[in-house]
Write a protein that holds these residues in place. Structure first.
Motif, mmCIF file in Angstrom:
data_model
loop_
_atom_site.group_PDB
_atom_site.id
_atom_site.type_symbol
_atom_site.label_atom_id
_atom_site.label_comp_id
_atom_site.label_asym_id
_atom_site.label_seq_id
_atom_site.Cartn_x
_atom_site.Cartn_y
_atom_site.Cartn_z
ATOM 1 N N VAL A 21 67.473 66.563 41.810
ATOM 2 C CA VAL A 21 66.906 68.319 41.664
ATOM 3 C C VAL A 21 66.360 67.822 40.481
ATOM 4 C CG1 VAL A 21 67.863 69.719 40.884
ATOM 5 C CG2 VAL A 21 69.359 69.196 42.205
ATOM 6 N N LEU A 22 64.488 68.182 40.212
ATOM 7 C CA LEU A 22 63.973 68.484 39.596
ATOM 8 C C LEU A 22 63.356 69.980 39.006
ATOM 9 C CD1 LEU A 22 61.119 66.007 40.940
ATOM 10 C CD2 LEU A 22 63.039 65.691 39.306
ATOM 11 N N LEU A 23 63.574 70.213 37.713
ATOM 12 C CA LEU A 23 63.802 71.511 36.968
ATOM 13 C C LEU A 23 62.086 71.763 36.284
ATOM 14 C CD1 LEU A 23 67.292 71.603 35.846
ATOM 15 C CD2 LEU A 23 66.527 72.274 38.214
ATOM 16 N N ASP A 24 62.065 73.461 36.148
ATOM 17 C CA ASP A 24 60.978 72.678 35.243
ATOM 18 C C ASP A 24 62.232 73.344 33.267
ATOM 19 O OD1 ASP A 24 58.491 73.626 36.306
ATOM 20 O OD2 ASP A 24 59.429 75.173 37.181
ATOM 21 N N ASP A 25 62.888 73.584 33.489
ATOM 22 C CA ASP A 25 63.690 74.166 32.504
ATOM 23 C C ASP A 25 65.315 73.602 32.383
ATOM 24 O OD1 ASP A 25 64.870 74.794 29.845
ATOM 25 O OD2 ASP A 25 63.015 75.997 29.241
ATOM 26 N N PHE A 26 65.494 72.209 31.825
ATOM 27 C CA PHE A 26 66.687 72.198 31.754
ATOM 28 C C PHE A 26 68.340 73.781 31.302
ATOM 29 C CE2 PHE A 26 66.078 67.678 30.253
ATOM 30 C CZ PHE A 26 66.729 67.487 31.851
ATOM 31 N N GLN A 81 63.664 51.044 48.476
ATOM 32 C CA GLN A 81 64.042 52.023 49.060
ATOM 33 C C GLN A 81 64.706 52.943 48.469
ATOM 34 O OE1 GLN A 81 66.349 50.106 51.340
ATOM 35 N NE2 GLN A 81 65.258 48.608 51.348
ATOM 36 N N TYR A 82 64.647 54.125 49.148
ATOM 37 C CA TYR A 82 65.056 55.079 48.556
ATOM 38 C C TYR A 82 66.298 55.709 47.641
ATOM 39 C CZ TYR A 82 60.596 57.020 50.700
ATOM 40 O OH TYR A 82 59.865 57.278 50.709
ATOM 41 N N LEU A 83 66.141 56.126 46.680
ATOM 42 C CA LEU A 83 67.149 56.213 45.649
ATOM 43 C C LEU A 83 68.255 57.461 46.147
ATOM 44 C CD1 LEU A 83 64.980 55.445 42.406
ATOM 45 C CD2 LEU A 83 66.524 53.406 43.703
ATOM 46 N N TYR A 84 67.340 58.463 46.914
ATOM 47 C CA TYR A 84 67.895 59.840 47.062
ATOM 48 C C TYR A 84 68.174 59.927 48.633
ATOM 49 C CZ TYR A 84 67.846 59.889 41.630
ATOM 50 O OH TYR A 84 67.479 59.502 40.690
ATOM 51 N N PHE A 93 78.786 66.528 46.871
ATOM 52 C CA PHE A 93 77.095 65.939 46.877
ATOM 53 C C PHE A 93 77.318 65.695 45.072
ATOM 54 C CE2 PHE A 93 76.399 68.814 50.387
ATOM 55 C CZ PHE A 93 75.731 67.924 50.843
ATOM 56 N N ASP A 94 76.135 64.339 45.314
ATOM 57 C CA ASP A 94 75.765 63.947 43.376
ATOM 58 C C ASP A 94 74.894 64.237 43.327
ATOM 59 O OD1 ASP A 94 75.997 61.969 40.999
ATOM 60 O OD2 ASP A 94 75.634 60.481 41.848
ATOM 61 N N LEU A 95 74.581 65.159 42.462
ATOM 62 C CA LEU A 95 73.481 65.752 41.847
ATOM 63 C C LEU A 95 72.674 64.478 40.892
ATOM 64 C CD1 LEU A 95 74.485 69.362 42.318
ATOM 65 C CD2 LEU A 95 73.165 67.902 43.728
ATOM 66 N N HIS A 96 71.782 64.907 40.654
ATOM 67 C CA HIS A 96 70.622 63.765 39.697
ATOM 68 C C HIS A 96 70.028 64.966 38.868
ATOM 69 C CE1 HIS A 96 72.332 59.654 40.728
ATOM 70 N NE2 HIS A 96 72.326 60.525 41.578
ATOM 71 N N PHE A 97 69.339 65.226 38.178
ATOM 72 C CA PHE A 97 68.983 66.457 37.272
ATOM 73 C C PHE A 97 67.481 65.529 35.942
ATOM 74 C CE2 PHE A 97 73.131 68.565 38.219
ATOM 75 C CZ PHE A 97 72.671 69.297 38.783
ATOM 76 N N LEU A 100 66.186 66.262 47.606
ATOM 77 C CA LEU A 100 65.213 66.310 46.863
ATOM 78 C C LEU A 100 65.386 68.151 46.641
ATOM 79 C CD1 LEU A 100 63.479 65.650 44.286
ATOM 80 C CD2 LEU A 100 61.314 65.811 45.907
ATOM 81 N N ILE A 101 65.466 68.471 45.365
ATOM 82 C CA ILE A 101 65.815 70.045 45.597
ATOM 83 C C ILE A 101 64.724 70.195 44.361
ATOM 84 C CG2 ILE A 101 66.857 71.985 44.572
ATOM 85 C CD1 ILE A 101 69.102 70.799 45.347
ATOM 86 N N LEU A 102 63.710 71.311 44.732
ATOM 87 C CA LEU A 102 62.150 71.651 43.759
ATOM 88 C C LEU A 102 62.649 72.678 42.914
ATOM 89 C CD1 LEU A 102 59.407 69.757 45.368
ATOM 90 C CD2 LEU A 102 60.679 68.493 43.725
#
Length: 433
Positions: free
Chosen positions: A31-36, A73-76, A54-58, A79-81
């Motif tokens: 999960v890629l964020l503009d702001d935490f 190898q893909y790590l994920y 689901f295992d979410l990585h922020f 992807l959530i933008l």
């Protein structure tokens, strides 16, 4: 040595929870964020994913340490933008890397808003979605706005024009309208893979709400898509939303009343809408697999290496659907098989026993060559199936034909009558004085 063992043991849970053909739901999600702050303001949506395993990585979108793959190898798995304003991703991620991620069969959720950057717009365009070119434009609806919208500012929309598909949105009807505030988009007419999951009403249009209209808006009416979904040919799934606020706790919990409607709902349909939609995007629903493609002659059990023309054969295949936790029998009445050589010689709709097994029987055509059994199944919302198995077909051998063919009786009669006539003619000619 002990350090290497520790690293290996640390990776075991990661390997066990990853995407596999036997367990197709995405598990590791970046999960890629503009702001935490988005992590807490949109926590209801994230918690619904976590509750389903689901295992979410922020990470911040511009974090220089982020990467989608390592050592090839893909790590994920997905992807959530949630970073609509990002101008440039950090680390090794860019638009090309994200598109390669999708081309490799992984899933993607993109949320934009009225401040969407050129980078986010580029990714959406490559997926078949075109946001309004006016950077300050928002979707405005003076008839379908939410009653709670600011007077005169009808950018807060209550929409209930959902896609008609139980597999995408679930079988339970979404009673309350969905709140939307953001930028609209249109679908690329040359891309038949993209679908409108949530559309604007006929009275909506896309324009800058803070300025006076001087020319007709480029996007109007039901052609405006608020949320779109795409299933690529490799069965990767994509969700594109013109509003990041749609996923927020505030919109999830807000009451909603559509202008002109007497019904006021205590809770908007946003939470149900995105929960069900995320189940589809992350392959918890609508994911099919086929196995046990079998064929044999009628009355036999083993699969032959070759068929003879006019043989009677039986064909069967098993199809299952992933329910999010297990494989369940898929039941439908539109699965077909082709017996194919350059073009289909036989096209049969398969019968089913209701337990996932599909079957039929037919006669091999009176044409010899190399044929294929082909099952190509495409249905709205479901992953596509494409199966084939090759089999040669031979003609009769010289000793396999019938001794006397009924259709040839006239020729037999002509031959024997000729012989009899010749015998009679010879006898008459020799003994007649």
């Amino acid at each position: 040595m002990s350090k290497l063992i520790f690293i290996f043991l640390a990776f075991i849970p990661l390997l066990c929870t990853s995407f596999t053909p036997e367990r197709p739901s995405d598990r590791r999600v970046l999960v890629l964020l503009d702001d935490f702050a988005i992590k807490s303001s949109h926590s209801l949506f994230f918690n619904s994913l976590k509750s389903r395993g689901f295992d979410l990585h922020f990470h911040l979108a511009d974090d220089p340490k982020i990467a989608l793959q390592r050592y090839g190898q893909y790590l994920y798995d997905a992807l959530i933008l949630f970073s609509p304003t990002v101008e440039r991703f950090g680390g090794s991620i860019d638009a090309a890397a994200i598109l390669d991620f999708v081309d490799s069969g992984h899933d993607l959720i993109v949320a934009a808003d009225s401040n969407a950057s050129d980078l986010i717009r580029e990714i959406a365009t490559e997926c078949g979605v075109d946001f309004d070119e006016d950077l300050a434009a928002m979707v405005v609806d003076h008839s379908g706005y939410a009653v709670s919208a600011t007077e005169g500012d009808h950018t807060l929309i209550a929409s209930d024009d959902f896609i008609k598909s139980d597999v995408i949105l679930g079988s339970k009807k979404i009673e309350a309208p969905v709140l939307f505030q953001g930028i609209g988009h249109s679908l690329n007419p040359t891309n038949r893979l993209v679908l409108k999951a949530l559309s604007a009403s006929p009275s909506a249009f896309s324009a800058n709400p803070k300025s006076k209209l001087t020319s007709p808006p480029s996007l109007t009416g039901s052609s405006i898509s608020l949320v779109s979904v795409i299933q690529a040919r490799n069965n990767a799934r994509i969700l594109v939303s013109g509003s990041l606020s749609m996923f927020s706790n505030r919109f999830f919990r807000s009451g909603v009343q559509k202008a002109g409607s007497p019904t006021k709902h205590e809770k908007s349909g946003n939470e149900q809408f995105f929960t069900e939609l995320s189940k589809w995007v992350f392959h918890e629903r609508g994911h099919l697999k086929a196995l046990q493609l079998q064929h044999h002659k009628v009355g036999e059990a083993s699969e032959p290496a070759i068929y003879r023309i006019n043989d009677d054969l039986e064909f069967s295949v098993e199809i299952f659907e992933w329910s999010g936790t297990s494989w369940e029998p898929y039941v439908a009445d539109d699965v077909q098989v082709q017996f194919y050589m350059m073009s289909p010689y036989v096209l049969k709709t398969l019968s089913t026993n209701g337990k996932g097994r599909y079957f039929t029987s037919f006669k091999v055509p009176d044409v010899y060559g190399v044929f294929q059994f082909k099952v190509e199944y495409e249905k709205l919302g479901y992953t596509s199936l494409s199966l084939s198995k090759q089999i040669p077909v031979r003609p009769f051998r010289h000793n396999e034909y019938e001794r006397f063919i009924p259709a040839a009786y006239p020729y037999y009669g002509a031959a024997f009558s000729m012989m009899a006539g010749f015998f009679i003619f010879t006898a008459v000619h020799l003994y007649n004085k």
